[in-house]
Design an enzyme around this catalytic site. Structure first.
Site, PDB file in Angstrom:
ATOM      1  N   ARG A  70     -14.359 -53.365 -90.241  1.00 27.99           N
ATOM      2  CA  ARG A  70     -15.126 -52.571 -91.205  1.00 27.99           C
ATOM      3  C   ARG A  70     -16.635 -52.771 -91.004  1.00 27.99           C
ATOM      4  NH1 ARG A  70     -10.997 -49.292 -92.248  1.00 27.99           N
ATOM      5  NH2 ARG A  70      -9.284 -50.310 -93.340  1.00 27.99           N
TER       6      ARG A  70
ATOM      7  N   SER B   2      -1.743 -50.070 -93.853  1.00 22.43           N
ATOM      8  CA  SER B   2      -1.108 -50.576 -95.069  1.00 22.43           C
ATOM      9  C   SER B   2       0.295 -50.012 -95.237  1.00 22.43           C
ATOM     10  CB  SER B   2      -1.963 -50.233 -96.287  1.00 22.43           C
ATOM     11  OG  SER B   2      -3.223 -50.849 -96.211  1.00 22.43           O
TER      12      SER B   2
ATOM     13  N   HIS C 107     -12.478 -61.519 -97.176  1.00 21.60           N
ATOM     14  CA  HIS C 107     -11.823 -60.634 -96.208  1.00 21.60           C
ATOM     15  C   HIS C 107     -12.037 -61.171 -94.794  1.00 21.60           C
ATOM     16  CE1 HIS C 107     -11.202 -56.799 -98.868  1.00 21.60           C
ATOM     17  NE2 HIS C 107     -10.700 -57.902 -99.395  1.00 21.60           N
TER      18      HIS C 107
ATOM     19  N   ARG D 177     -17.946 -60.269 -96.429  1.00 27.17           N
ATOM     20  CA  ARG D 177     -18.546 -58.963 -96.157  1.00 27.17           C
ATOM     21  C   ARG D 177     -19.841 -58.730 -96.936  1.00 27.17           C
ATOM     22  NH1 ARG D 177     -12.955 -55.306 -95.742  1.00 27.17           N
ATOM     23  NH2 ARG D 177     -12.608 -55.741 -93.526  1.00 27.17           N
TER      24      ARG D 177
ATOM     25  N   SER E 293      -6.839 -61.580-103.995  1.00 22.10           N
ATOM     26  CA  SER E 293      -6.225 -60.567-103.147  1.00 22.10           C
ATOM     27  C   SER E 293      -5.012 -59.949-103.828  1.00 22.10           C
ATOM     28  CB  SER E 293      -5.782 -61.169-101.808  1.00 22.10           C
ATOM     29  OG  SER E 293      -5.098 -60.208-101.034  1.00 22.10           O
TER      30      SER E 293
ATOM     31  N   GLU F 139     -12.403 -52.259 -99.611  1.00 21.65           N
ATOM     32  CA  GLU F 139     -12.444 -52.110 -98.159  1.00 21.65           C
ATOM     33  C   GLU F 139     -13.392 -50.996 -97.714  1.00 21.65           C
ATOM     34  OE1 GLU F 139      -8.470 -49.492 -97.252  1.00 21.65           O
ATOM     35  OE2 GLU F 139      -8.235 -51.409 -98.281  1.00 21.65           O
TER      36      GLU F 139
ATOM     37  N   GLY G  17      -4.169 -59.964 -92.692  1.00 22.22           N
ATOM     38  CA  GLY G  17      -3.775 -60.523 -93.976  1.00 22.22           C
ATOM     39  C   GLY G  17      -2.367 -60.127 -94.368  1.00 22.22           C
TER      40      GLY G  17
END
Length: 436
Positions: free
Chosen positions: A383, A25, A338, A342, A167, A311, A93
């Protein structure tokens, strides 16, 4: 299923020291800001992973200079963006959402596409907002990849209303480019609460480091004044979300793991792991830049609203499946959009290994159950792979599909994980990668 990787299980009590690669990030935000700044700058200790290399490739395709220094840092030189280009978003993303707003400042047509699943990830709200701010976008009415942005060298900017409940990156994307718009940008959110607010705080903090005037004093409104983006060098922190499986190594086994260079203050959502693991019964200590987690004899279940740190849900859910009391994870409906859905993926894969799990609209309820080995699908989601290897710490014969998907944010994760589980004198080394 193919490419099944046997998740390693420790054979003795673990006591490890781990160093982690940099934050995706922070790296990708630093690259975007460096590319639109008023002079050359350096991104120190950047993450080199699929997501960040895709970002570097996108920016260099537009004319930005990104060169590796002798010390492994990235020297970034802004350049006139005066060409057509094709951008591969992969499953990133940040590339799909952060690059289009700055492409409006270019002279040329830039086409965006990515991996097949990327065409299902939400981006329509941001593309509509760009149109309202004066950027011509051609998406065929899909509100999704593939799309093209036709830059004219300048963007009027101004006030725009957006629903960013899918988001937080929608907001960050507009803010990152906003100072270079003729009238700046005033972003106003309407709708359900914005998820992952720490990531917007990260964007605001980095903009201010670049001398950009940002007003975030009103809830659900962020205003960026027009002006230059000052060139600033960035030191990239370790990726604290990627610390989750390594800290889980201590939590799930009753061992001890120390992560080095943990920042005393940070906007990274992964810092919430300290509180989450404490609630699960771990002893957590931050001292002299090192975070140490000592696991309990038995993990406790938790009732958590993970809205701002969605996340972390896969790793936390895996630990909850190993706990001796029920857990309720909520507030994360947005993680259905995501890399994969998820919530459904976790309910399905945990259930396949014997977990007693109920899927909710915005989360999961997980009750104690006897787990067994088997295949754990990852859906090309890094993840999800973290969740699979965490289960393998306490369950024999867990086979994780496509462990290579972790390269999205952690190159060579499988080797690093094996070293952490089985132990080496030097612990887990930092990542290596390729020059963009």
């Amino acid at each position: 299923m193919s490419d099944l990787w046997p998740a390693p299980r420790p054979t003795e009590t673990v006591d490890r020291v781990v160093s982690l690669p940099g934050s995706k990030s922070l790296t990708n935000r630093a690259l975007v800001l460096a590319a639109i700044s008023d002079g050359p700058s350096v991104v120190r200790r950047p993450l080199r992973s699929r997501d960040t290399l895709l970002m570097a490739a996108a920016l260099t395709s537009l004319g930005t200079g990104i060169d590796e220094t002798g010390s492994g840092d990235w020297a970034v030189t802004p350049a006139a963006w005066d060409r057509d280009a094709d951008v591969d978003c992969g499953l990133a993303g940040t590339v799909m959402r952060f690059v289009p707003p700055v492409v409006g400042l270019a002279n040329g047509t830039v086409r965006f596409d990515g991996d097949p699943h990327m065409r299902q990830r939400p981006v329509g709200q941001m593309l509509t907002a760009l149109g309202a701010l004066g950027v011509r976008v051609d998406d065929g009415g899909r509100g999704a990849l593939p799309f093209a942005v036709h830059g004219t060298g300048s963007v009027p900017g101004g006030t725009v209303t957006i629903d960013a409940s899918a988001s937080s990156q929608f907001v960050s994307a507009l803010l990152l480019a906003g100072a270079r718009y003729d009238h700046g940008v005033d972003v106003r959110h309407v709708g359900k609460p914005v998820p992952s607010l720490p990531h917007i705080e990260m964007t605001v903090q980095m903009l201010r480091q670049h001398g950009v005037d940002v007003d975030d004093s009103d809830a659900n409104r962020w205003s960026v004044a027009p002006g230059p983006v000052r060139a600033v060098d960035h030191d990239i922190e370790p990726d604290l979300s990627n610390a989750a499986p390594f800290l889980a190594l201590a939590a799930a086994t009753g061992g001890r793991v120390t992560v080095t260079d943990w920042p005393a203050a940070t906007t990274q959502p992964g810092d919430e792991l300290r509180e989450i693991l404490t609630l699960m019964g771990c002893e957590v200590t931050l001292a002299d830049g090192d975070l140490t987690v000592a696991g309990p004899p038995r993990l406790s279940g938790v009732d958590l609203d993970l809205h701002d740190v969605g996340e972390l849900t896969p790793a936390v859910a895996a630990l909850c499946a190993l706990a001796d009391s029920p857990s309720h994870l909520r507030g994360v409906a947005h993680i259905r959009g995501h890399e994969t859905d998820r919530i459904t993926a976790l309910a399905t894969e945990l259930g396949r290994l014997g977990a007693d799990v109920t899927e909710r609209e915005d989360g999961l309820t997980i009750r104690p159950a006897t787990l067994h080995g088997g295949s754990f699908r990852t859906y090309a989601d890094h993840r999800m792979a973290h969740a699979g290897v965490i289960l393998g710490l306490a369950v024999d014969d867990v086979l994780v599909e496509d462990i290579g998907t972790t390269a999205k944010t952690f190159p060579d994760f499988a080797s690093a994980w094996s070293r952490a589980v089985h132990g080496t004198p030097s612990g887990v080394g930092a990542s290596t990668g390729t020059t963009p």
